[in-house]
Design a protein around this motif. Structure first.
Motif, PDB file in Angstrom:
ATOM      1  N   LEU A  63       0.829  -1.210   0.000  1.00 52.20           N
ATOM      2  CA  LEU A  63       0.000   0.000   0.000  1.00 52.20           C
ATOM      3  C   LEU A  63       0.861   1.257   0.000  1.00 52.20           C
ATOM      4  N   GLY A  64       2.000   1.210   0.709  1.00 51.06           N
ATOM      5  CA  GLY A  64       2.905   2.358   0.702  1.00 51.06           C
ATOM      6  C   GLY A  64       3.512   2.591  -0.667  1.00 51.06           C
ATOM      7  N   ALA A  65       3.912   1.517  -1.335  1.00 50.52           N
ATOM      8  CA  ALA A  65       4.512   1.640  -2.661  1.00 50.52           C
ATOM      9  C   ALA A  65       3.500   2.175  -3.668  1.00 50.52           C
ATOM     10  N   ASP A 101      10.213  -1.909  -4.501  1.00 50.37           N
ATOM     11  CA  ASP A 101      10.253  -1.637  -5.941  1.00 50.37           C
ATOM     12  C   ASP A 101       9.306  -2.561  -6.704  1.00 50.37           C
ATOM     13  N   ARG A 102       9.261  -3.827  -6.314  1.00 53.84           N
ATOM     14  CA  ARG A 102       8.374  -4.768  -7.003  1.00 53.84           C
ATOM     15  C   ARG A 102       6.910  -4.368  -6.806  1.00 53.84           C
ATOM     16  N   ALA A 103       6.571  -4.006  -5.567  1.00 53.80           N
ATOM     17  CA  ALA A 103       5.196  -3.593  -5.287  1.00 53.80           C
ATOM     18  C   ALA A 103       4.846  -2.319  -6.046  1.00 53.80           C
ATOM     19  N   ARG A 104       5.806  -1.422  -6.170  1.00 50.46           N
ATOM     20  CA  ARG A 104       5.568  -0.157  -6.869  1.00 50.46           C
ATOM     21  C   ARG A 104       5.345  -0.384  -8.359  1.00 50.46           C
ATOM     22  N   PHE A 110      -4.608  -1.326  -5.570  1.00 47.85           N
ATOM     23  CA  PHE A 110      -4.358  -1.508  -4.145  1.00 47.85           C
ATOM     24  C   PHE A 110      -5.540  -2.144  -3.425  1.00 47.85           C
ATOM     25  N   GLU A 111      -6.722  -2.058  -4.031  1.00 38.56           N
ATOM     26  CA  GLU A 111      -7.944  -2.469  -3.333  1.00 38.56           C
ATOM     27  C   GLU A 111      -7.927  -3.910  -2.823  1.00 38.56           C
ATOM     28  N   PRO A 112      -7.495  -4.897  -3.631  1.00 37.51           N
ATOM     29  CA  PRO A 112      -7.507  -6.282  -3.121  1.00 37.51           C
ATOM     30  C   PRO A 112      -6.642  -6.472  -1.881  1.00 37.51           C
ATOM     31  N   TYR A 113      -5.504  -5.772  -1.820  1.00 37.27           N
ATOM     32  CA  TYR A 113      -4.632  -5.880  -0.658  1.00 37.27           C
ATOM     33  C   TYR A 113      -5.307  -5.262   0.570  1.00 37.27           C
ATOM     34  N   ALA A 114      -5.900  -4.082   0.390  1.00 37.80           N
ATOM     35  CA  ALA A 114      -6.583  -3.417   1.502  1.00 37.80           C
ATOM     36  C   ALA A 114      -7.748  -4.264   1.997  1.00 37.80           C
ATOM     37  N   HIS A 137       2.698   8.573   7.438  1.00 33.09           N
ATOM     38  CA  HIS A 137       4.103   8.902   7.696  1.00 33.09           C
ATOM     39  C   HIS A 137       4.898   8.912   6.395  1.00 33.09           C
ATOM     40  N   ILE A 138       4.630   7.936   5.541  1.00 35.48           N
ATOM     41  CA  ILE A 138       5.312   7.875   4.243  1.00 35.48           C
ATOM     42  C   ILE A 138       4.865   9.046   3.365  1.00 35.48           C
ATOM     43  N   ALA A 139       3.570   9.331   3.356  1.00 33.12           N
ATOM     44  CA  ALA A 139       3.040  10.399   2.499  1.00 33.12           C
ATOM     45  C   ALA A 139       3.615  11.760   2.883  1.00 33.12           C
ATOM     46  N   LYS A 140       3.872  11.967   4.170  1.00 32.79           N
ATOM     47  CA  LYS A 140       4.355  13.268   4.647  1.00 32.79           C
ATOM     48  C   LYS A 140       5.852  13.456   4.451  1.00 32.79           C
ATOM     49  N   ALA A 141       6.535  12.419   4.000  1.00 34.79           N
ATOM     50  CA  ALA A 141       8.003  12.431   3.979  1.00 34.79           C
ATOM     51  C   ALA A 141       8.589  13.535   3.112  1.00 34.79           C
ATOM     52  N   ASP A 142       7.898  13.886   2.011  1.00 38.21           N
ATOM     53  CA  ASP A 142       8.444  14.905   1.118  1.00 38.21           C
ATOM     54  C   ASP A 142       7.963  16.299   1.488  1.00 38.21           C
TER      55      ASP A 142
END
Length: 245
Positions: A63-65, A101-104, A110-114, A137-142
C-alpha cells in the motif's frame, strides 16, 4: 528467522492465500506451493500471529509503494520514510528495497490488498489504524501530502471500514490544520462531559498500547510509531484537563 528473512526468503509464501500470498509467491517463485496453501487454508490463509505480522508488513509495503505513485511522483524521501517506519536492519536494506520496488511496479490496484488486510484485522481496528498512520508517515516524507494521496488514504480507510468520524480523527491528527487540537486527537467534542472524555481516553489507550498491538499482529518494527501515538493521546488528554480547570 527474522520477519525480514521470512519475507525475503519466501517462506511466508507457504502460509498465505489471496493477493498477499500471490505477491509473495511470485516474488519467491513458489506459486504452486502458494496455491496449495490457499486451497488448504482458505482464500486468505492468515491465521496465527506470526503470519498476521507478515501480512501487516507486506500490507504497508504494497500500500505504501502504490500510494507513492498516487500523485505520479515517487520521491527518495518517500522511499526513505518507508525504510524508517520499519527500522530496517542494514543487512536487509537492499532486499527490502527490492520488495518495495516490485510492489511499486505491480500494475494491479491496491484495493484487493486493503480488502484482505481489512478481513484479517477486522477484529483489531487499532492495528488497521496504525497501518494507516504508517502510510501517512510515508506520504508526509516529502513535506506535503497531495490531494491524490489524501484521496488514496481515504479510500484505504473506507475499505478498512472506518467511519467518517474515525477518518476525520486520523486525518486531522496527521495532516489537518488543527492536528494539535487535543479534542480532535481524542475524537471527542468540546461539549462532551469530563466523564465522556475520560472514557474516550481510556479506550484509546487500551486499543493503542504498543504491547497489545504487537500481540494482535503488528510487527515489532512499528513499536516506535505506536509509542509516539500513545504519547500524543496522553498529552492530548492532559491538555484537555488543563484547559478545563
Amino acid at each position: 528467522m527474522s520477519i525480514w528473512g521470512k519475507i525475503v526468503g519466501g517462506a511466508a509464501g507457504f502460509a498465505f492465500g489471496g493477493p498477499i500470498g500471490a505477491f509473495l509467491g511470485a516474488l519467491a517463485g513458489h506459486a504452486v506451493d502458494r496455491m496449495r496453501a490457499e486451497s488448504e487454508s482458505g482464500p486468505d490463509g492468515i491465521k496465527d500471529d506470526g503470519t498476521k505480522q507478515i501480512a501487516f508488513t507486506i500490507g504497508v509495503i504494497v500500500l505504501g509503494a502504490k500510494m507513492a505513485k498516487a500523485d505520479g511522483v515517487v520521491t527518495k524521501d518517500e522511499v526513505a520514510a518507508f525504510k524508517q517506519v520499519f527500522r530496517i536492519p542494514p543487512e536487509e536494506m537492499k532486499n527490502v528495497g527490492r520488495l518495495f520496488d516490485r510492489a511499486r511496479q505491480d500494475a494491479g490496484g491496491f484495493e484487493p490488498y486493503a480488502e484482505q488486510l481489512s478481513r484479517t484485522f477486522r477484529n483489531n481496528p487499532a492495528v488497521l489504524e496504525e497501518l494507516l498512520n504508517g502510510l501517512f508517515h510515508i506520504a508526509k516524507a516529502d513535506g506535503t501530502v497531495s490531494p491524490e494521496e489524501i484521496q488514496y488514504l481515504r479510500s484505504v480507510a473506507e475499505i478498512f471500514g472506518f467511519s467518517e468520524q474515525q477518518w476525520d480523527r486520523v486525518n486531522a491528527s496527521n495532516v489537518g490544520a488543527d492536528k494539535s487540537d487535543p479534542y480532535r486527537i481524542l475524537g471527542v467534542q468540546r461539549s462532551d462531559s469530563d466523564a465522556e472524555i475520560k472514557t474516550a481516553h481510556r479506550r484509546l489507550v487500551l486499543e493503542n498500547h504498543p504491547d497489545r498491538l504487537v500481540a494482535q499482529g503488528m510487527p515489532q518494527e512499528f513499536v516506535d510509531l505506536a509509542n509516539e501515538k500513545l504519547a500524543a493521546i496522553n498529552a492530548a488528554y492532559d491538555q484537555i484537563k488543563q484547559l478545563r480547570k
